[in-house]
Design an enzyme around this catalytic site. Structure first.
Site, PDB file in Angstrom:
ATOM      1  N   LYS A   1       0.870  -1.181   0.000  1.00  0.00           N
ATOM      2  CA  LYS A   1       0.000   0.000   0.000  1.00  0.00           C
ATOM      3  C   LYS A   1       0.902   1.225   0.000  1.00  0.00           C
ATOM      4  CE  LYS A   1      -2.832   2.398   3.381  1.00  0.00           C
ATOM      5  NZ  LYS A   1      -3.765   2.207   4.476  1.00  0.00           N
TER       6      LYS A   1
HETATM    7  C1  R5P Z   1      -2.018   5.140   7.975  1.00  0.00           C
HETATM    8  O1  R5P Z   1      -1.600   5.448   8.989  1.00  0.00           O
HETATM    9  C2  R5P Z   1      -3.013   4.131   7.896  1.00  0.00           C
HETATM   10  O2  R5P Z   1      -2.445   2.894   7.540  1.00  0.00           O
HETATM   11  C3  R5P Z   1      -4.164   4.416   6.977  1.00  0.00           C
HETATM   12  O3  R5P Z   1      -4.885   3.253   6.872  1.00  0.00           O
HETATM   13  C4  R5P Z   1      -3.779   4.858   5.601  1.00  0.00           C
HETATM   14  O4  R5P Z   1      -3.073   6.037   5.647  1.00  0.00           O
HETATM   15  C5  R5P Z   1      -4.983   4.945   4.657  1.00  0.00           C
HETATM   16  O5  R5P Z   1      -5.850   5.855   5.070  1.00  0.00           O
HETATM   17  P1  R5P Z   1      -6.037   7.241   4.326  1.00  0.00           P
HETATM   18  O6  R5P Z   1      -6.762   6.916   3.055  1.00  0.00           O
HETATM   19  O7  R5P Z   1      -6.851   8.037   5.281  1.00  0.00           O
HETATM   20  O8  R5P Z   1      -4.692   7.812   4.041  1.00  0.00           O
END
Ligand code: R5P
Length: 263
Positions: A173
């Site tokens: 990710k």
């Molecule tokens: C980050 O700290 C987390 O893993 C979140 O799940 C990730 O950043 C995704 O969330 P967002 O779309 O709010 O960035």
């Protein structure tokens, strides 16, 4: 690849399209009760039927999610530093594999901080986690956290993404950037994008569209869904972009239609 690992990956990446809409609500592990997640149960419940996967912490899962749901879980298993610290990279593994199994998760997720003060420690965390998780056929999602000093360009994102794959992560990710095709092309494993800070719904749909067209297999999106003025409308619009290659303007029309629909 063993059957269990493959089956769990299939839980996360939908075989019909080979794509996934992961709903990320794990932010509290370092941010505490961030906007929109003060009440995780109330926020997530209406979204669950549209999420291919729910990503969250052990505590949030146990306390805020019914065990009767049939949404596959990706469990955040790293942490140890709060937003009060300047350097967020000082993370450890925070959940044992036994507990991940008890919670019947489809995957585990940790952050790696390439280029940060604790780069080596977080990469070592990942190596340990992959060894332990593979013993039980559990896929590992590596989150490439980007430190304040790092530039989010294809060179850096590509480096962090490739390292995660080289070390054995099953999904990465990361953040969308210009030249994202290069990041995807040089990744050894499927890539999903984080949504990042809340932006206008139209822009978030465009971000998702661009990432998918560049080869990402989905999104692991949090704030741009749960902080939206209409979270259910937003996740449904995101699904169209991810699973049906819907164009951003059409997806935005759908968002507005659903947002304005009575009931
Ligand atoms: C980050 O700290 C987390 O893993 C979140 O799940 C990730 O950043 C995704 O969330 P967002 O779309 O709010 O960035």
């Amino acid at each position: 690849m063993d059957w269990g690992l493959k089956n769990r990956l299939t839980n996360i990446i939908k075989p019909g399209t080979g794509r996934t809409v992961m709903l990320a609500v794990d932010h509290g592990y370092f941010l505490g009760p961030t906007t929109g997640l003060e009440d995780i149960k109330a926020t997530t419940e209406p979204l669950l039927e549209y999420a291919d996967t729910l990503m969250l912490t052990r505590g949030a899962l146990r306390n805020c999610v019914s065990p009767e749901i049939d949404v596959p879980i990706v469990l955040r298993v790293s942490g140890g530093t709060s937003v009060l610290q300047d350097d967020l990279s000082n993370e450890e593994l925070t959940v044992s594999m036994q507990d991940a199994l008890r919670l019947n998760v489809s995957g585990v997720a940790l952050s790696i901080f390439v280029g940060a003060e604790n780069e080596k420690q977080t990469l070592a965390n990942m190596a340990t986690l992959i060894d332990e998780a593979e013993d039980f056929g559990i896929p590992v999602l590596a989150v490439t956290a980007v430190g304040k000093d790092m530039v989010r360009d294809a060179r850096y994102i590509g480096l962090a993404t490739r390292i995660a794959g080289e070390m054995g992560a099953h999904i990465v990710k990361t953040y969308y950037c210009d030249g994202f095709e290069k990041v995807v092309r040089s990744s050894l494993v499927p890539v999903v994008i984080a949504g990042g800070k809340k932006i206008e719904e139209k822009d978030a749909l465009e971000l998702a569209y661009n990432a998918i067209q560049a080869g990402a297999i989905g999104v692991d999106m949090g704030r741009n869904i749960f902080q939206s003025v209409a979270p259910v409308a937003m996740i449904r619009a995101v699904r169209e972009v991810v699973h049906n290659d819907e164009k951003p303007d059409k997806a935005y029309d759908l968002f507005n239609t659903l947002k304005n629909a009575k009931g």
